[in-house]
Design an enzyme around this catalytic site. Structure first.
Site, PDB file in Angstrom:
ATOM      1  N   ARG A   1       0.898  -1.153   0.000  1.00  0.00           N
ATOM      2  CA  ARG A   1       0.000   0.000   0.000  1.00  0.00           C
ATOM      3  C   ARG A   1       0.936   1.203   0.000  1.00  0.00           C
ATOM      4  NH1 ARG A   1      -4.563  -0.304   4.625  1.00  0.00           N
ATOM      5  NH2 ARG A   1      -2.875   0.712   5.723  1.00  0.00           N
TER       6      ARG A   1
ATOM      7  N   HIS B   1       3.625  -1.895   8.230  1.00  0.00           N
ATOM      8  CA  HIS B   1       2.264  -2.347   8.576  1.00  0.00           C
ATOM      9  C   HIS B   1       2.083  -3.754   8.016  1.00  0.00           C
ATOM     10  CE1 HIS B   1      -1.704  -1.662  10.092  1.00  0.00           C
ATOM     11  NE2 HIS B   1      -2.310  -1.464   8.941  1.00  0.00           N
TER      12      HIS B   1
ATOM     13  N   TYR C   1     -41.949  -2.039   3.668  1.00  0.00           N
ATOM     14  CA  TYR C   1     -41.931  -1.912   2.206  1.00  0.00           C
ATOM     15  C   TYR C   1     -41.807  -3.270   1.512  1.00  0.00           C
ATOM     16  CZ  TYR C   1     -41.057   3.090   2.866  1.00  0.00           C
ATOM     17  OH  TYR C   1     -41.142   4.412   3.222  1.00  0.00           O
TER      18      TYR C   1
ATOM     19  N   ASP D   1     -35.632   5.178   8.496  1.00  0.00           N
ATOM     20  CA  ASP D   1     -35.698   5.658   9.877  1.00  0.00           C
ATOM     21  C   ASP D   1     -36.303   4.663  10.858  1.00  0.00           C
ATOM     22  OD1 ASP D   1     -35.371   8.580   8.889  1.00  0.00           O
ATOM     23  OD2 ASP D   1     -37.222   7.893   7.940  1.00  0.00           O
TER      24      ASP D   1
HETATM   25  C1  LIG Z   1      -5.506   1.319  11.605  1.00  0.00           C
HETATM   26  C2  LIG Z   1      -4.065   1.107  11.792  1.00  0.00           C
HETATM   27  C3  LIG Z   1      -3.575   0.433  12.912  1.00  0.00           C
HETATM   28  C4  LIG Z   1      -4.469  -0.263  13.910  1.00  0.00           C
HETATM   29  O1  LIG Z   1      -4.957  -1.457  13.348  1.00  0.00           O
HETATM   30  P1  LIG Z   1      -5.901  -2.422  14.212  1.00  0.00           P
HETATM   31  O2  LIG Z   1      -6.020  -3.633  13.382  1.00  0.00           O
HETATM   32  O3  LIG Z   1      -7.206  -1.699  14.339  1.00  0.00           O
HETATM   33  O4  LIG Z   1      -5.239  -2.615  15.503  1.00  0.00           O
HETATM   34  C5  LIG Z   1      -2.210   0.361  13.082  1.00  0.00           C
HETATM   35  N1  LIG Z   1      -1.367   0.923  12.195  1.00  0.00           N
HETATM   36  C6  LIG Z   1      -1.808   1.564  11.089  1.00  0.00           C
HETATM   37  C7  LIG Z   1      -0.835   2.132  10.145  1.00  0.00           C
HETATM   38  C8  LIG Z   1      -3.168   1.664  10.847  1.00  0.00           C
HETATM   39  O5  LIG Z   1      -3.601   2.301   9.751  1.00  0.00           O
END
Ligand SMILES: *Cc1c(COP(=O)(O)O)cnc(C)c1O
Length: 368
Positions: A132, A158, A254, A303
């Site tokens: 990403r 990440h 509905y 609603d």
């Molecule tokens: C959202 C996010 C987290 C947290 O992720 P979780 O799975 O909700 O713990 C950590 N690091 C980054 C870069 C994120 O975008």
């Protein structure tokens, strides 16, 4: 003046955010990871309210706050959050001067971003396989060289599949992360390292490094397929506005997708898809009302929803004003956000984050 806003909508639906549960979850995560905890409060705290969540998390032992956009981070500062805040996502043409002036740490994935964040304390992001954002392995040596005169506080990455225990990509990403760190060290940087999200903080304390970034588990929603003592923080509730007897053979809501098979009492609940009840749940979900689960019948409207209460003569008759739990922690048998997510083919992250909407008021329990 006040009447215009506060009187505009009846108290029809609310999310109750239990900050004591949140504190419990933060303490559990800190204990598991044994390193500093960053509380991730992007998207208005996953729909729970970024400022109250950030403050409660800091009280419970978190020492950093994580946000997606610099604007979110600046709002936290304006609300009095003084802890370090990292914001990791900005657009190429975004004006970062407010965030830099507010002392917000910024994520940097490229040499171009390095220039844009001049003056900020930064965290260099290496892409170890999520593909990403983050700097590619090829460009990493140039980035760490270019950053030599910058205030590099962290390097980070990440994970793609931390919620799948034993997925080999986790170790592969960690290996690439270690390698990137060595390159940064060789260029003279001595940053902190962070890669773990909630799932990794819970299951891979060996990958906690110098900090974990926790979101979903802090909100009490368990991202991993094993039991954890997490307490869901959000309850979505409303109340019955009216009940009425409907005759066998009558169609409801509905399209008359549901037809009463017997004479029955229906309860009207004033929440619908404009309030975060997905229309895709029509015909296949229940609410907790007057002591037990009862089926919601017919289509979810904008609603309103209609609950089948049967002959309504037993021990738990339903009356106007009765509380209706749409989802909650599950401790009393009420549905959970996870159940909604499973039915809809999504994740509970989306269910709670979707509750960030002006028609639904938020109430806090355990605010200090
Ligand atoms: C959202 C996010 C987290 C947290 O992720 P979780 O799975 O909700 O713990 C950590 N690091 C980054 C870069 C994120 O975008």
């Amino acid at each position: 003046m006040g009447d215009v806003m506060s009187g505009q909508y009846a108290p029809r639906a609310e999310t109750v955010v239990d900050l004591d549960s949140l504190r419990h979850n933060v303490a559990l995560l800190a204990d598991r990871a044994q390193v500093p905890v960053m509380a991730v409060v992007k998207a208005d705290g996953y729909g729970h309210g970024a400022v109250p969540v950030a403050k409660a998390a800091l009280e419970a032992g978190a020492t950093w706050i994580g946000a997606a956009s610099p604007a979110e981070a600046v709002d936290l500062r304006k609300a009095g959050v003084e802890a370090p805040i990292l914001a990791w996502l900005h657009a190429p043409d975004e004006d970062l001067s407010d965030a830099i002036a507010a002392g917000v740490d910024l994520g940097v994935s490229s040499v171009a971003e390095l220039r844009a964040t001049e003056g900020a304390r930064i965290h260099l992001k290496i892409d170890t396989g999520l593909n990403r954002n983050g700097c590619s392995a090829e460009e990493w040596p140039d980035l760490v060289q270019a950053a030599r005169d910058h205030d590099v506080h962290g390097i980070w990455s990440h994970l793609a599949s931390a919620d799948e225990l034993g997925n080999p990509s986790i170790d592969l990403q960690a290996k690439r992360f270690d390698h990137a760190y060595e390159i940064a060290r060789a260029a003279g940087h001595t940053p902190i390292r962070h890669i773990a999200n909630s799932a990794a903080a819970l299951t891979r304390p060996d990958l906690a490094y110098d900090m974990v970034r926790v979101g979903i588990a802090m909100y009490g929603l368990n991202p991993v397929p094993r039991h954890e003592d997490l307490r869901p923080v959000m309850t979505f509730r409303s109340s019955v506005v009216s009940t009425k007897l409907t005759r066998a053979g009558e169609g409801v809501s509905y399209g008359h997708t549901w037809i009463a098979e017997r004479d029955t009492t229906l309860a009207l609940v004033p929440v619908g898809y404009a309030d975060g009840v997905p229309r895709g749940l029509s015909g296949r979900f229940e609410v907790f009302l007057a002591g037990r689960r009862r089926p919601v019948v017919g289509r979810v409207c904008m609603d309103q929803i209609v609950v089948d209460c049967g002959d309504n003569r037993g021990d738990d008759p339903v009356n106007p004003g009765d509380e209706v739990i749409l989802f909650g922690p599950g401790a009393h048998g009420e549905p959970t956000a996870r159940e909604w997510a499973d039915k809809l083919g999504t994740i509970d992250y989306e269910i709670v984050t979707n509750m960030y909407r002006p028609r639904v008021r938020r109430r806090y329990v355990g605010m200090s």
